[in-house]
Design an enzyme around this catalytic site. Structure first.
Site, mmCIF file in Angstrom:
data_model
loop_
_atom_site.group_PDB
_atom_site.id
_atom_site.type_symbol
_atom_site.label_atom_id
_atom_site.label_comp_id
_atom_site.label_asym_id
_atom_site.label_seq_id
_atom_site.Cartn_x
_atom_site.Cartn_y
_atom_site.Cartn_z
ATOM 1 N N SER A 74 0.805 -1.222 0.000
ATOM 2 C CA SER A 74 0.000 0.000 0.000
ATOM 3 C C SER A 74 0.839 1.274 0.000
ATOM 4 O O SER A 74 0.487 2.258 -0.655
ATOM 5 C CB SER A 74 -0.944 0.000 1.210
ATOM 6 N N HIS A 84 0.554 4.686 4.414
ATOM 7 C CA HIS A 84 -0.180 5.272 3.298
ATOM 8 C C HIS A 84 0.208 6.744 3.098
ATOM 9 O O HIS A 84 0.529 7.173 1.981
ATOM 10 C CB HIS A 84 -1.686 5.175 3.551
#
Length: 200
Positions: free
Chosen positions: A125, A176
């Site tokens: 991610s 993230h």
């Protein structure tokens, strides 16, 4: 730009880096879910902050290609296949790999520096958000690469991804966010060596 119309062979020929990373996602996922080597691989591939602090620095990179959950693997791999090819064409193979892995490693480094030693994580991610960071730079600094329609698509996807980041349990929020920041920070360096042309 984000609609894949190539057949399998053409996709591999045009986007070899995306293809190799996708294959690694699938292979490692299978190895982590089938056979006696699963526990061994997870032990050495997971991004354990404690073991990183003990000098196992490869753990800043190995989580990027490591998934145990089918949903997690499919979501990240699908995102790579949709959003990676255009950047591989724009940047070239080497710079795309630097941007993708560089953003992922910097996101994992931020995770290590911010979160406690008992924290461990896996998943691509941070690197995927790194791609969004590169696109974010292109949207505002190199608009010739993205038409209005593609900019709208990217903004919607980015906003949705950020909302999901803060509303889904078990998400590495720092991974993230710092992946996004790292991609945007690496983008001008990578683009400085790219010939001026529009993506086709």
């Amino acid at each position: 730009m984000f609609v894949r119309e190539e057949n399998f062979k053409t996709f591999i020929r045009l986007y070899p880096v995306v293809s190799i990373i996708t294959a690694l996602h699938l292979i490692i996922f299978l190895l982590l879910n089938i056979g006696p080597q699963a526990d061994f691989l997870y032990y050495y591939f997971a991004g354990s902050n404690y073991y990183i602090s003990q000098g196992e620095y490869w753990r800043l990179a190995t989580p990027i290609i490591t998934h145990v959950s089918l949903t997690h693997m499919l979501f990240n791999t699908f995102s790579l296949v949709i959003f990676g090819p255009a950047l591989e064409r724009i940047l070239g193979k080497g710079k795309f790999l630097i941007g993708y892995m560089g953003a992922g490693i910097l996101a994992d480094l931020a995770t290590y520096l911010i979160l406690p030693l008992n924290f461990a994580h896996i998943g691509a991610s941070g690197a995927i958000f790194g791609l969004f960071g590169i696109y974010l730079y292109l949207m505002y600094a190199r608009k010739e690469y993205l038409g209005a329609g593609n900019r709208q698509i990217l903004l919607v996807v980015l906003i949705f991804s950020l909302i999901t980041t803060f509303t889904t349990e078990g998400i590495n929020i720092y991974g993230h966010l710092f992946g996004l920041i790292a991609g945007a920070a690496l983008a001008p360096i990578l683009m400085a060596f790219v010939r001026k042309h529009k993506y086709r």
